[in-house]
Design an enzyme around this catalytic site. Structure first.
Site, PDB file in Angstrom:
ATOM      1  N   ARG A   8       0.776  -1.055   0.064  1.00  0.00           N
ATOM      2  CA  ARG A   8       0.285  -0.155   0.126  1.00  0.00           C
ATOM      3  C   ARG A   8       1.255   1.082  -0.034  1.00  0.00           C
ATOM      4  O   ARG A   8       0.101   2.461   0.457  1.00  0.00           O
ATOM      5  CB  ARG A   8      -1.107  -0.147   1.285  1.00  0.00           C
ATOM      6  N   ARG A  45      -7.233  11.861  -5.766  1.00  0.00           N
ATOM      7  CA  ARG A  45      -8.355  10.496  -4.921  1.00  0.00           C
ATOM      8  C   ARG A  45      -9.494  11.516  -5.018  1.00  0.00           C
ATOM      9  O   ARG A  45     -10.796  11.610  -5.379  1.00  0.00           O
ATOM     10  CB  ARG A  45      -7.943   9.538  -3.680  1.00  0.00           C
ATOM     11  N   ASP A  52      -7.484  -2.718  -7.327  1.00  0.00           N
ATOM     12  CA  ASP A  52      -7.642  -3.745  -6.117  1.00  0.00           C
ATOM     13  C   ASP A  52      -8.211  -5.285  -5.978  1.00  0.00           C
ATOM     14  O   ASP A  52      -8.048  -5.623  -8.079  1.00  0.00           O
ATOM     15  CB  ASP A  52      -8.977  -2.513  -5.724  1.00  0.00           C
ATOM     16  N   TYR A 106     -15.520 -11.380  -0.388  1.00  0.00           N
ATOM     17  CA  TYR A 106     -16.139 -11.008  -0.297  1.00  0.00           C
ATOM     18  C   TYR A 106     -17.031 -11.332  -1.240  1.00  0.00           C
ATOM     19  O   TYR A 106     -18.740 -10.796  -1.419  1.00  0.00           O
ATOM     20  CB  TYR A 106     -14.809  -9.772  -1.253  1.00  0.00           C
TER      21      TYR A 106
END
Lengths: 352, 352
Positions: free
Chosen positions: A24, A37, A74, A151
């Site tokens: 990250r 962002r 991601d 997920y």
């Protein structure tokens, strides 16, 4: 490549010092990331706009002397491309509009064509490689099938993993079918990343550590092994090194080292001397500073870096990293202190 | 005591079958618990009203053939008695009104007098012992100093443990002072529980697994060891067995077994055969069924119970339990299936 320390360390070839990057490293702890962002509007738009994904990928390299870039993306882009409808609720983690809960939903899933449905990632890889211009290697990545499936089945992050473990224990054949589909999608996705220019691939198995030893082998490791076996060579014909990282996977390092991967990510719950003793010369090790060390003062960071280097010891085969992603609240100056310490303290471990 | 299987298994003395109880056996998965809690108004009132704490402690014993009762309470009653102001926000975990963040706040903390400030727990213990009337042993408990301190410093549950790890790395002497105070409070608290009648004590170290091996020894295990060493004998002069449970503590079982405790709780990430091999005859083992197995069908539960019993193997020294607390969404009939399977399948492992 001007700086090939990462590739060499992953192959256990001699290096002048221990290479370093951070999971990250392009992320919220950087004010310039937050600015991009906010220009993008939201996290998903940032992932889906190759120019912006490229911009944030390169931000930490402008600030720090890092030995690798990692694609900004991601792990849930793959199930999103499968039609599950990824979104991020404000202040919460990722969610899917259409989670996969039963055999019928699992059967309906198809393997997406990366060029068509994940083209924005492939474009980002090409753009980043162009911008890097041979300075440092670019790492591509995907989630492990088990982690991605958690997920897909839970529909969001989870604490107890009730739905997917219900499947695991009650309908293991259905779960295997789901994992098989995700594994095939992941192979296609990573091979498309490799064709577009990534020079290392990493599989993030964030949730393998919630399994029993047996379930870990059957439902997580087996699928990572299949992916590793099916990775293609890079456009220049060279083998692309692979890194497996199971958070909480300390008990299973021996099994992980048998998959044919080149390196294991190790979180901070296992010391590198023990990890190295257990895996021998089969794989390189990546890690494993507790990310929380970066909350501390510079002298503490330096001491903990020294301890981590000493724990791995002499010789090649260590890629310095955090044991998990850098925390969003960390002061970038503290990350710099860590990177500087690795650069300054590691050469003696590589002296011949 | 009519049923002393638990005590005998903790002492590795012969038993006719493997004793069984469940972490959080008095809890939200039981409709009768939810009814009592709703009568109490909230969770804290339930803890603080001895009659109601007694009532919910006994509820699972009315339903299932369990080999132990465990005091219904919370690990955060101790810091609450230290004046931190425990409360539960709706739908969230525990929180403190006044978290402890610096050296001055740590210095101000005093060890509470259990009789005065935790009298409601002591009263509950006496009441439960009276109601149990010698049927099964009563387990008392406390949180480990490290785990309790995480809540005291973070002020709530945490993901990254930023504040307490900041202390750990930046001001370890302050953190040691805090842990020392909590350890002394815990000794006084557990010894008051023993004086009031608990026959086994368990230390819950929910968050020890987020530490490095070295930090685990220094900041968690060391304090648990001190507590174990300072436990008093029961009112009848008999030694009170102690159980240490660090979630994610699989890598450190050998160190845990050296503390002088009688048993280790083992979560499901380590198989009992491996755990037993590693700790030898020093301690009994408690666990370690994945709580998610209880979402599955009866035949699956039975097969997984069989696998767990087989993994520990022959002889005494196994206390059957889940590897963590029972999940709130589990059907009580599934818990019954597990308990029945232990009762039916375990005697052959104890045949002479």
């Amino acid at each position: 490549m001007q700086n090939d320390r990462l590739i060499r360390a992953l192959r256990r070839e001699p290096v002048d010092r221990t290479p370093v990057w951070m999971m990250r490293q392009a992320g919220r702890y950087l004010p310039e990331y937050r600015a991009t962002r906010s220009r993008a509007g939201d996290f998903l738009s940032l992932c889906r706009t190759p120019e912006l994904a490229c911009e944030v990928t390169l931000q930490p390299l402008a600030r720090f002397e890092l030995d690798a870039a990692i694609l900004f993306s991601d792990i849930l882009t793959v199930p999103d491309a499968m039609g599950l409808g990824l979104y991020f609720a404000d202040g919460e983690g990722p969610r899917f509009e259409r989670p996969v809960r039963d055999a019928a939903a699992i059967r309906r899933l198809a393997v997406p064509d990366p060029a068509a449905e994940l083209g924005y990632v492939i474009d980002a890889v090409q753009l980043i490689r162009k911008e890097l211009d041979g300075s440092v290697p670019l790492i591509g990545f995907a989630g492990s099938p088990w982690t991605v499936a958690t997920y897909m089945v839970e529909g969001a992050g989870s604490k107890n993993f009730a739905h997917i473990k219900g499947l695991l224990y009650d309908a293991p054949a259905d779960l295997h079918r789901l994992l098989d589909t995700v594994a095939r999608a992941t192979v296609a996705y990573l091979n498309a990343q490799i064709a577009a220019g990534v020079q290392v691939v990493m599989l993030f198995d964030t949730w393998g550590g919630v399994l029993t030893p047996r379930a870990y082998r059957d439902f997580s490791l087996q699928y990572m092994q299949r992916i590793v076996a099916e990775l293609v060579a890079g456009p220049d014909g060279s083998r692309v090194p692979s890194i497996l990282f199971t958070k909480g996977g300390g008990p299973w390092l021996e099994d992980m080292a048998e998959t044919g991967c080149d390196a294991l990510g190790v979180d901070w719950t296992v010391n590198l001397d023990e990890a190295r003793r257990r895996v021998g010369h089969r794989v390189a090790l990546q890690g494993n500073l507790d990310p929380a060390v970066l909350y501390a003062a510079h002298r503490v960071i330096r001491a903990e870096v020294a301890r981590t280097l000493e724990s791995f010891g002499h010789g090649s085969g260590h890629v310095f990293n955090l044991g998990h992603g850098i925390h969003p609240g960390v002061d970038p100056a503290h990350a710099a202190a860590m990177i500087d310490a690795v650069r300054e303290l590691s050469p003696p471990y590589h002296a011949t």
